[in-house]
Enzyme design. Structure first.
Site, PDB file in Angstrom:
ATOM      1  N   CYS A 135      -9.398   1.994   2.924  1.00 13.32           N
ATOM      2  CA  CYS A 135      -8.718   2.844   4.059  1.00 13.32           C
ATOM      3  C   CYS A 135      -9.798   3.498   4.779  1.00 13.32           C
ATOM      4  O   CYS A 135      -9.464   3.997   5.814  1.00 13.32           O
ATOM      5  CB  CYS A 135      -8.008   3.762   3.309  1.00 13.32           C
ATOM      6  SG  CYS A 135      -6.691   3.047   2.050  1.00 13.32           S
ATOM      7  N   HIS A 158      -6.500  12.478   5.500  1.00 14.60           N
ATOM      8  CA  HIS A 158      -6.375  11.138   5.393  1.00 14.60           C
ATOM      9  C   HIS A 158      -4.892  11.152   4.950  1.00 14.60           C
ATOM     10  O   HIS A 158      -3.976  10.259   5.462  1.00 14.60           O
ATOM     11  CB  HIS A 158      -7.018  10.590   4.058  1.00 14.60           C
ATOM     12  CG  HIS A 158      -6.474   9.436   3.251  1.00 14.60           C
ATOM     13  ND1 HIS A 158      -7.099   8.303   4.039  1.00 14.60           N
ATOM     14  CD2 HIS A 158      -5.994   8.962   2.218  1.00 14.60           C
ATOM     15  CE1 HIS A 158      -6.447   7.310   3.342  1.00 14.60           C
ATOM     16  NE2 HIS A 158      -5.943   7.718   2.236  1.00 14.60           N
ATOM     17  N   HIS A 173       0.445   4.128   7.250  1.00 19.01           N
ATOM     18  CA  HIS A 173      -1.087   3.943   6.711  1.00 19.01           C
ATOM     19  C   HIS A 173      -1.350   2.531   7.137  1.00 19.01           C
ATOM     20  O   HIS A 173      -0.733   1.508   6.746  1.00 19.01           O
ATOM     21  CB  HIS A 173      -0.972   4.170   5.293  1.00 19.01           C
ATOM     22  CG  HIS A 173      -2.454   4.105   4.661  1.00 19.01           C
ATOM     23  ND1 HIS A 173      -3.577   3.521   5.410  1.00 19.01           N
ATOM     24  CD2 HIS A 173      -2.838   4.746   3.706  1.00 19.01           C
ATOM     25  CE1 HIS A 173      -4.582   3.519   4.797  1.00 19.01           C
ATOM     26  NE2 HIS A 173      -4.412   4.112   3.471  1.00 19.01           N
TER      27      HIS A 173
END
Length: 632
Positions: A281, A434, A472
């Site tokens: 990620c 995040h 995401h």
């Protein structure tokens, strides 16, 4: 010894909020806080992007060809635009979440000694199972009798427990903007995003290349999973099982290097540095770090940096879902104590949540060293002080968080304090978290921020989380954060996490400001972009505002140089405004040079100290000094 400052001079892309250039996507997120003029531009731009309106002979027209004023777009299409952007129920151009296709196994047993059926002879399996009894019926048909149990797979559909995703705006199809030749969606988005970033600069790409050696350009990009649509790895892995053939392109187009390769081959014609760095990620930040280090070392002077991912497939979603990583219908209903799920609020960073929401995006920035910025008059959007990457060390679970993010955040904060001082850090910095929207993340990530805030005496530290709005997006996730950072610098508005009612009780927020509404934050000096990836891939970038960047450049360059820079900047801003208007009209002039501008290898001139290409103004210098002279 001073080093080059990597300056962001362009940014482009696409995610669930819309187009990245000129902050269209950011302004969609904060639509109720922007000025009336910006609001109208945002609705017009999104309406064009979503094919609700188009321009004909300089006049806006709707899908029926009727003229419409820009001021009437919101009244006529506003709700449709809002509903067709950000996180929402998965649309059927991806797959039907209420009836998701799969192949169901059936174990068929004989009722009366044999299973009997008829089919075409060419459909018989090879080799023929020994127990099958085949009778030729003529006309290419056969009768088959099987005296034992038979396992078969057949088309079936199931109700998918995961029904929401951060999808590109409804009606936007990147492959329709150029001759996409059955390319995977992620690569189509790459072509669009790289074009958007380059066009947003306001300087022709060839003009930039004419100022530097052609090997002083770099492309840095990757995806995590590769291209998982049918045109890529998705088709490669399931074609034979589904009774189809693997194509000649599926393997090559599936590779996670392809976003880099497509930009080099079809957008910029780059013959310089090429890097594909994958860090789960944190992939966008991993590639940004490589570009920043190369630029600071003088190896490149211009860099295109980004990531692209199109993971909204039933297979990818099932993989994450079976890990209990994604928010599903059952969990959301339990959280809200209701039988009705609000698909707009499935992603809830730092609130009561039950998993993340997947998204698709392509995000790219263009970096240029500060000396070339001054020389060419490029518009300063921000600059990257550094990107820190650290692993977690020994882990009990590969997906669990660890201590590496403490290191990346602490290094970033300490660097900013050293460069700009305590006042900028303590009063004019913010974090784009995040913020994955998992119960574990909200605790562990907030604890990192709270402890570092205490160590550096920071109070009321603003925190926002783009994943609340766009989901995401895996590889480009920190690119979404970068887009939001540049929007905050520009519009002075901090997005609140509007998908939560309140901060969860177990979030460590004594020194943090996690707002649930958008608010006017005023001038900000620094953005910390933080990413926590599977496997212990942690990264944090320290990004300086355009005002701070220009102040730093003013100290480095003479008054005359800065005056000349401002004069050149005027022309660049005019060119930027031309693209901005055209993009808002849905005219992107996508760069896709398939088979164009091929280099003539026979015309390359080679000597002891350089290579010269007929197609480039400057030669490529070869190493002529011994870097190990003290050793040999």
């Amino acid at each position: 010894m001073t080093s080059s400052l990597p300056v962001i001079i362009g940014m482009g892309g696409i995610n669930a909020a819309g187009r990245t250039s000129f902050h269209q996507g950011f302004r969609r997120i904060i639509i109720d806080k922007i000025t009336a003029e910006a609001r109208q531009e945002t609705f017009v731009g999104l309406a064009s992007l979503m094919k609700l309106v188009s321009y004909k002979n300089g006049q806006l027209v709707d899908q029926q060809g009727d003229e419409i004023l820009a001021s009437d777009i919101e009244a006529k299409f506003g709700q449709q635009i809002l509903d067709g952007t950000l996180i929402r129920k998965i649309e059927k151009n991806h797959f039907d979440p209420d009836a998701t296709h799969w192949y169901q196994k059936m174990h068929v047993r004989p009722v009366d000694k044999t299973i009997c059926f008829e089919l075409r002879a060419k459909e018989l399996p090879h080799p023929l199972p020994h127990a099958w009894q085949v009778t030729d019926l003529g006309d290419g048909k056969v009768n088959v009798e099987i005296p034992e149990e038979l396992t078969i797979s057949h088309d079936a559909y199931r109700d998918n427990p995961i029904k929401a995703a951060g999808q590109m705006p409804t009606g936007f199809e990147p492959g329709a903007l150029y001759n996409s030749r059955h390319q995977p969606r992620g690569l189509q988005a790459t072509i669009f995003a790289a074009t958007d970033a380059i066009r947003s600069i306001g300087i022709e790409w060839d003009a930039i290349i004419d100022k530097i050696s052609p090997d002083q350009v770099g492309t840095y990009s990757a995806s995590i999973a590769g291209q998982m649509q049918a045109e890529g790895f998705g088709g490669l892995l399931k074609s034979r099982l589904a009774g189809s053939r693997v194509s000649t392109k599926q393997f090559a187009l599936g590779l996670n290097t392809m976003s880099t390769d497509f930009i080099n081959a079809y957008v910029t014609g780059n013959i310089g540095t090429t890097v594909t760095s994958s860090g789960a990620c944190a992939t966008f930040l991993y590639n940004l770090r490589s570009a920043v280090q190369d630029m600071q070392a003088g190896r490149v002077r211009v860099a295109i940096v980004g990531s692209a991912e199109a993971p909204i497939t039933s297979e990818v979603i099932e993989g994450f879902g079976n890990m209990s990583a994604l928010a599903n219908e059952k969990g959301l209903k339990k959280l809200d104590n209701t039988d009705n799920v609000d698909h707009r609020r499935t992603s809830r960073p730092f609130g009561e949540n039950c998993g993340f929401t997947i998204g698709e995006a392509a995000q790219f920035v263009v970096l240029m060293d500060d000396a070339l910025v001054i020389e060419m008059g490029a518009k300063v959007m921000a600059s990257v002080a550094d990107v820190f990457v650290n692993a977690d060390g020994y882990k009990k679970s590969i997906t669990a968080p660890g201590p590496g993010n403490y290191i990346t955040m602490a290094k970033s904060v300490a660097l900013v304090q050293s460069v700009l001082g305590k006042e900028s850090l303590q009063q004019r910095s913010f974090i784009l978290a995040h913020g994955s929207s998992t119960p574990q993340n909200r605790v562990t990530e907030s604890l990192i921020y709270d402890r570092i805030a205490a160590s550096f005496d920071i109070d009321n530290w603003p925190i926002s989380a783009p994943k609340a709005f766009v989901g995401h997006t895996l590889g480009p996730a920190s690119g979404d954060q970068m887009a939001m950072a540049l929007g905050i610098f520009s519009d002075k508005i901090m997005p609140g996490i509007t998908t939560i009612d309140k901060i969860a009780d177990d979030v460590h927020s004594d020194r943090l400001n996690i707002a649930t509404e958008h608010w006017h934050c005023g001038d900000m000096d620094v953005a910390f972009i933080n990413s926590k990836g599977f496997g212990g891939n942690n990264a944090t970038a320290a990004v300086f505002s355009p005002e701070v960047t220009l102040a730093m450049m003013t100290k480095r360059y003479s008054e005359q140089a800065m005056t000349e820079y401002q004069q050149k900047l005027t022309l660049v801003e005019q060119a930027q405004d031309v693209y901005r208007q055209r993009a808002n009209q849905g005219e992107f002039d996508v760069i896709y040079k398939f088979g164009e501008g091929l280099l003539d290898e026979d015309s390359i001139e080679i000597n002891n100290d350089s290579l010269t290409f007929a197609e480039f103004k400057h030669a490529i210098s070869l190493p002529t000094e011994n870097p190990f002279s003290d050793m040999v």
